[in-house]
Write a protein that holds these residues in place. Structure first.
Motif, mmCIF file in Angstrom:
data_model
loop_
_atom_site.group_PDB
_atom_site.id
_atom_site.type_symbol
_atom_site.label_atom_id
_atom_site.label_comp_id
_atom_site.label_asym_id
_atom_site.label_seq_id
_atom_site.Cartn_x
_atom_site.Cartn_y
_atom_site.Cartn_z
ATOM 1 N N ALA A 48 127.551 25.312 43.777
ATOM 2 C CA ALA A 48 128.883 24.625 42.847
ATOM 3 C C ALA A 48 128.220 23.484 42.412
ATOM 4 O O ALA A 48 128.660 23.389 41.181
ATOM 5 C CB ALA A 48 129.971 24.020 44.060
ATOM 6 N N GLY A 49 127.183 22.849 42.612
ATOM 7 C CA GLY A 49 126.465 21.958 42.076
ATOM 8 C C GLY A 49 125.632 22.432 40.661
ATOM 9 O O GLY A 49 125.763 21.725 39.639
ATOM 10 N N GLN A 50 125.260 23.603 40.840
ATOM 11 C CA GLN A 50 124.584 24.349 39.512
ATOM 12 C C GLN A 50 125.688 24.643 38.698
ATOM 13 O O GLN A 50 125.434 24.355 37.184
ATOM 14 C CB GLN A 50 123.969 25.642 40.032
ATOM 15 N N ARG A 51 126.831 24.966 39.140
ATOM 16 C CA ARG A 51 128.100 25.304 38.134
ATOM 17 C C ARG A 51 128.332 23.915 37.227
ATOM 18 O O ARG A 51 128.509 23.942 36.079
ATOM 19 C CB ARG A 51 129.026 25.896 38.530
ATOM 20 N N LEU A 52 128.500 23.004 38.150
ATOM 21 C CA LEU A 52 128.859 21.647 37.519
ATOM 22 C C LEU A 52 127.780 21.104 36.319
ATOM 23 O O LEU A 52 128.027 20.561 35.592
ATOM 24 C CB LEU A 52 129.399 20.725 38.597
ATOM 25 N N TYR A 53 126.600 21.177 37.145
ATOM 26 C CA TYR A 53 125.376 20.665 36.224
ATOM 27 C C TYR A 53 125.447 21.523 34.873
ATOM 28 O O TYR A 53 125.391 20.792 33.935
ATOM 29 C CB TYR A 53 124.167 21.062 36.835
ATOM 30 N N ALA A 54 125.897 22.750 34.691
ATOM 31 C CA ALA A 54 125.783 23.522 33.517
ATOM 32 C C ALA A 54 126.765 23.077 32.700
ATOM 33 O O ALA A 54 126.746 22.794 31.471
ATOM 34 C CB ALA A 54 126.113 24.976 33.842
ATOM 35 N N ALA A 96 114.306 15.485 50.018
ATOM 36 C CA ALA A 96 114.718 16.070 48.699
ATOM 37 C C ALA A 96 116.037 16.217 48.472
ATOM 38 O O ALA A 96 116.995 16.025 49.241
ATOM 39 C CB ALA A 96 113.958 17.259 48.830
ATOM 40 N N VAL A 97 116.420 16.348 47.120
ATOM 41 C CA VAL A 97 117.796 16.517 46.838
ATOM 42 C C VAL A 97 117.888 17.915 46.011
ATOM 43 O O VAL A 97 117.081 17.836 45.065
ATOM 44 C CB VAL A 97 118.525 15.359 46.163
ATOM 45 N N SER A 98 118.701 18.942 46.313
ATOM 46 C CA SER A 98 118.764 19.892 45.568
ATOM 47 C C SER A 98 120.304 20.587 45.316
ATOM 48 O O SER A 98 120.986 19.992 46.086
ATOM 49 C CB SER A 98 118.100 21.142 46.182
ATOM 50 N N LEU A 99 120.228 21.155 44.143
ATOM 51 C CA LEU A 99 121.602 21.790 43.818
ATOM 52 C C LEU A 99 122.580 22.618 44.691
ATOM 53 O O LEU A 99 121.546 23.695 45.074
ATOM 54 C CB LEU A 99 121.967 22.125 42.378
ATOM 55 N N THR A 100 123.556 22.764 45.177
ATOM 56 C CA THR A 100 124.166 23.791 45.559
ATOM 57 C C THR A 100 124.569 24.739 44.658
ATOM 58 O O THR A 100 124.379 24.448 43.340
ATOM 59 C CB THR A 100 125.468 23.438 46.575
ATOM 60 N N ASN A 104 134.632 15.241 46.826
ATOM 61 C CA ASN A 104 136.015 15.134 47.263
ATOM 62 C C ASN A 104 137.162 15.744 45.984
ATOM 63 O O ASN A 104 138.040 16.511 46.476
ATOM 64 C CB ASN A 104 136.483 13.606 47.391
ATOM 65 N N ARG A 105 136.753 15.448 44.908
ATOM 66 C CA ARG A 105 137.456 16.057 43.797
ATOM 67 C C ARG A 105 137.847 17.669 43.792
ATOM 68 O O ARG A 105 138.732 18.187 43.656
ATOM 69 C CB ARG A 105 137.192 15.418 42.481
ATOM 70 N N TYR A 106 136.443 17.943 43.783
ATOM 71 C CA TYR A 106 136.499 19.536 43.745
ATOM 72 C C TYR A 106 136.326 20.345 45.059
ATOM 73 O O TYR A 106 136.434 21.642 45.005
ATOM 74 C CB TYR A 106 135.011 19.997 42.963
ATOM 75 N N GLY A 107 136.302 19.585 45.969
ATOM 76 C CA GLY A 107 136.415 20.113 47.349
ATOM 77 C C GLY A 107 135.367 20.981 47.547
ATOM 78 O O GLY A 107 135.227 22.026 48.493
ATOM 79 N N ALA A 108 133.984 20.615 47.431
ATOM 80 C CA ALA A 108 132.721 21.272 47.354
ATOM 81 C C ALA A 108 131.405 20.509 47.595
ATOM 82 O O ALA A 108 131.447 19.630 46.856
ATOM 83 C CB ALA A 108 132.701 22.504 46.320
ATOM 84 N N ARG A 109 130.609 20.680 48.367
ATOM 85 C CA ARG A 109 129.418 20.237 48.197
ATOM 86 C C ARG A 109 128.505 20.500 46.941
ATOM 87 O O ARG A 109 128.283 21.716 46.856
ATOM 88 C CB ARG A 109 128.478 20.498 49.664
ATOM 89 N N LEU A 110 128.051 19.455 46.388
ATOM 90 C CA LEU A 110 127.425 19.623 44.911
ATOM 91 C C LEU A 110 125.945 19.569 45.347
ATOM 92 O O LEU A 110 124.955 19.971 44.607
ATOM 93 C CB LEU A 110 127.735 18.677 44.100
ATOM 94 N N LEU A 111 125.331 18.807 46.071
ATOM 95 C CA LEU A 111 124.048 18.561 46.492
ATOM 96 C C LEU A 111 123.826 18.901 48.222
ATOM 97 O O LEU A 111 124.338 18.428 48.859
ATOM 98 C CB LEU A 111 123.439 17.132 46.218
ATOM 99 N N ASN A 112 122.510 19.651 48.188
ATOM 100 C CA ASN A 112 122.164 19.537 49.562
ATOM 101 C C ASN A 112 121.114 18.326 49.658
ATOM 102 O O ASN A 112 120.126 18.127 48.776
ATOM 103 C CB ASN A 112 121.193 20.879 49.643
#
Length: 303
Positions: A63-69, A57-61, A44-52
Motif C-alpha cells: 500500500a505504501g508503494q502505491r501511495l508513494y507512486a 530500517a523502514v520499508s514500504l508496504t 488511519n485515513r486509508y486503513g492500511a499500513r504504509l511502512l514496515n
C-alpha cells in the motif's frame, strides 16, 4: 483539509526515501514525532499500513508503494506549477541539479557555473561528479552532461554541446625501454588503459592514413570507470590512454604526456546535455544549457 493531506504525503515520502523519521522531519523543519504522526494519520485515513518499521530500517508496504507512486505525481505537478511560474517571470532562479562526469565536470562545467552565478546570483547549484550514467529523472536531476551518449530514452532530450577530439597519449616514462608504436597494429604490444562501466566498455576504433577504420586489439592492462582515473594512470606511466583532448591538453603542452600516433585519426565524441522532456523548461535550465554551448564553442563566448 486537502493541503494538510498533501503535506502528510510529502512527509511520508521523505520518511520512505531517507528511511528515518528524524531525518525526514528535519528536512521539513519538523520533529521526528511530527513526521511519525503524519504517517499515522495517513494510515488511519486509508486503513492500511504504509511502512514496515523495525529498529534498524523502514520499508514500504505494498500500500505504501502505491501511495508513494501517487506522491511522485503530486511532486511532479508542483514542480510543473513552479516551472510555469518561472517561465512566466523569465528570470533564472532556484536550485539547478546537475550530474556530470568527474574530470570533464571539474574542468569544463565548474568554470561555466562560476560565470553563470555572477550573472544570475539567484541560481544555486547541486552537482554530482560521477562517470556513471545516472537515472536523470528518477534521481531528481534537472540536467546531465555526458560524453558519447546521444540516444537517451523517449522521456529525455539530448543537445550536443560540442564534438570533442580524442587523442592517444602516454607519459614519456612509459616508453622507457619500450618502442614507440609507429602504426595501429603495434598498439597490440602495449599496455592499454580503457574506460569501462556497468553499461559500456570502451572500444578503440582508429583510422589510419589509408582511411581504414579498425578496432584495436591489444592487452588491456587496466580498466577504470573514471576518465580522471585514466588520465592519472597515464601520467603514472601505466599505459596508453584514449581521452578527450580537453582533459589532457595541459599535460600535453607541459610534456607530462606525449601524443601517441599523432597522424592517426582517433575520431571525435559528442559532449551532450541531457534533460527531461518538459512542456515548460525552467529558465535556469534553458539559460545554463545556452551558457554551456557558448562556453564550449571554439570562440568560448561568455554567458
Amino acid at each position: 483539509m486537502a493541503d494538510s493531506k498533501v503535506n502528510d504525503i510529502l512527509l511520508f515520502m521523505s520518511v520512505a526515501k531517507t528511511g528515518n523519521f528524524t531525518t525526514a522531519g528535519r528536512a521539513f523543519g519538523l520533529s521526528r514525532s511530527t513526521a511519525g504522526k503524519a504517517v499515522a494519520r495517513l494510515e488511519n485515513r486509508y486503513g492500511a499500513r504504509l511502512l514496515n518499521r523495525t529498529t534498524r530500517a523502514v520499508s514500504l508496504t505494498e500500500a505504501g508503494q502505491r501511495l508513494y507512486a501517487q506522491g511522485e505525481a503530486i511532486q511532479a505537478a508542483i514542480a510543473e506549477a513552479d516551472a510555469q511560474m518561472d517561465v512566466a517571470d523569465g528570470t533564472p532562479k532556484g536550485t539547478l541539479r546537475i550530474a556530470a562526469p568527474d574530470a570533464l565536470g571539474r574542468r569544463m562545467v565548474l568554470p561555466v557555473v562560476k560565470k553563470f552565478q555572477t550573472v544570475w546570483p539567484d541560481v544555486r547549484f547541486e552537482i554530482s561528479f560521477s562517470d556513471s550514467v545516472s537515472r536523470i529523472v528518477e534521481d531528481g536531476f534537472d540536467l546531465a552532461i555526458r560524453v558519447g551518449v546521444t540516444t537517451p530514452d523517449a522521456s529525455l532530450i539530448s543537445r550536443t554541446l560540442i564534438m570533442e577530439k580524442i587523442v592517444l597519449c602516454a607519459s614519456p616514462e612509459y616508453f622507457t625501454g619500450r618502442d614507440v608504436p609507429q602504426n595501429i597494429d603495434q598498439l597490440s604490444t602495449h599496455d592499454l588503459l580503457q574506460f569501462s562501466s556497468v553499461a559500456k566498455r570502451q572500444v578503440w576504433s582508429l583510422q589510419d592514413a589509408s582511411s581504414f577504420l579498425g578496432n584495436v586489439s591489444g592487452r588491456v592492462s587496466l580498466r577504470l570507470d573514471s576518465a580522471e582515473g585514466l588520465r592519472e594512470a597515464a601520467l603514472a606511466g601505466m599505459g596508453i590512454a584514449l581521452l578527450p583532448a580537453t582533459l589532457v591538453k595541459d599535460e600535453l603542452r607541459a610534456e607530462r604526456l606525449v601524443q601517441v600516433l599523432p597522424n592517426i585519426d582517433c575520431g571525435e565524441v559528442p559532449i551532450v546535455a541531457i534533460y527531461p522532456h518538459k512542456r515548460f523548461l525552467e529558465p535556469r535550465v534553458r539559460r545554463f544549457i545556452d551558457a554551456l554551448v557558448a562556453d564550449f564553442s571554439p570562440c568560448g563566448a561568455n554567458v
